[in-house]
Design a protein around this motif. Sequence first.
Motif, PDB file in Angstrom:
ATOM      1  N   VAL A  45      16.283 -24.965 -44.470  1.00 58.88           N
ATOM      2  CA  VAL A  45      17.381 -25.593 -43.747  1.00 58.88           C
ATOM      3  C   VAL A  45      18.567 -25.549 -44.694  1.00 58.88           C
ATOM      4  O   VAL A  45      18.501 -26.066 -45.818  1.00 58.88           O
ATOM      5  N   ALA A  46      19.649 -24.901 -44.259  1.00 53.15           N
ATOM      6  CA  ALA A  46      20.826 -24.698 -45.102  1.00 53.15           C
ATOM      7  C   ALA A  46      22.077 -25.140 -44.353  1.00 53.15           C
ATOM      8  O   ALA A  46      22.004 -25.591 -43.213  1.00 53.15           O
ATOM      9  N   LEU A  47      23.232 -25.001 -44.999  1.00 51.66           N
ATOM     10  CA  LEU A  47      24.517 -25.296 -44.370  1.00 51.66           C
ATOM     11  C   LEU A  47      25.306 -24.019 -44.197  1.00 51.66           C
ATOM     12  O   LEU A  47      25.216 -23.102 -45.021  1.00 51.66           O
ATOM     13  N   ARG A  48      26.108 -23.975 -43.144  1.00 49.90           N
ATOM     14  CA  ARG A  48      26.971 -22.820 -42.890  1.00 49.90           C
ATOM     15  C   ARG A  48      28.240 -23.306 -42.213  1.00 49.90           C
ATOM     16  O   ARG A  48      28.192 -24.173 -41.347  1.00 49.90           O
ATOM     17  N   LYS A  49      29.362 -22.724 -42.596  1.00 50.16           N
ATOM     18  CA  LYS A  49      30.627 -23.057 -41.941  1.00 50.16           C
ATOM     19  C   LYS A  49      30.688 -22.351 -40.588  1.00 50.16           C
ATOM     20  O   LYS A  49      30.381 -21.165 -40.485  1.00 50.16           O
ATOM     21  N   THR A  50      31.082 -23.099 -39.575  1.00 45.34           N
ATOM     22  CA  THR A  50      31.216 -22.575 -38.214  1.00 45.34           C
ATOM     23  C   THR A  50      32.537 -23.071 -37.640  1.00 45.34           C
ATOM     24  O   THR A  50      33.283 -23.790 -38.320  1.00 45.34           O
ATOM     25  N   THR A  51      32.797 -22.755 -36.403  1.00 45.10           N
ATOM     26  CA  THR A  51      34.002 -23.261 -35.743  1.00 45.10           C
ATOM     27  C   THR A  51      33.948 -24.778 -35.581  1.00 45.10           C
ATOM     28  O   THR A  51      34.974 -25.416 -35.402  1.00 45.10           O
ATOM     29  N   LEU A  52      32.763 -25.359 -35.664  1.00 44.64           N
ATOM     30  CA  LEU A  52      32.600 -26.817 -35.587  1.00 44.64           C
ATOM     31  C   LEU A  52      32.730 -27.480 -36.951  1.00 44.64           C
ATOM     32  O   LEU A  52      32.784 -28.699 -37.041  1.00 44.64           O
ATOM     33  N   GLY A  53      32.716 -26.699 -38.022  1.00 40.66           N
ATOM     34  CA  GLY A  53      32.667 -27.211 -39.383  1.00 40.66           C
ATOM     35  C   GLY A  53      31.348 -26.795 -40.005  1.00 40.66           C
ATOM     36  O   GLY A  53      30.688 -25.867 -39.531  1.00 40.66           O
TER      37      GLY A  53
END
Length: 175
Positions: A45-53
């Motif tokens: 489980v990681a983090l990624r920048k998207t249009t939502l943040g």
Amino acid sequence: MKQLLSLRRFALGIALGAIAGTAILIAAAYGGTSSTSRAPRGALVALRKTTLGSVLVDARGRTLYLFEKDRNGRSACDTACVKFWPPLVSRATPHAGKGVHKSMLGVTRRQDGRRQVTYARHPLYTFVGDKIPGQTSGEGLTNFGAEWYALAASGRTVEPGQPSGGGYGSGGGGW
């Protein structure tokens, strides 16, 4: 004399074959094969920048969602639902990528016996409509009786127009 020489060569060939076969069996028994000696890795489980943040994603960069119908860390999505919202499952302990709180990761047992990854006690799902990494087309949909939301590192929902920072107090509403 020729027969005796042929018989000795034949016996030597059998002996060498037996030795080679034994060596292969010993190597396999003691982990000499790479396909059977590796322990299964848990889901990432990681983090990624998207249009939502910044939102939680799986190892392939697919956005992870919570289902508001889930209660007490248990999934309410089964049968037809999982065809559109596949659960993130893991045979081994899931692991946290950078910015993800390891202490918030867990697992719950699904009705089919598989171990579904949870974050802040929310069972996690991907969405079949997300075709590329970082896509968030499942955000805010109302399918199977409740809404679906992407999650921030805080464990709270991420909604359009709201911050999705990594602190525990940020993000949208929760359960």
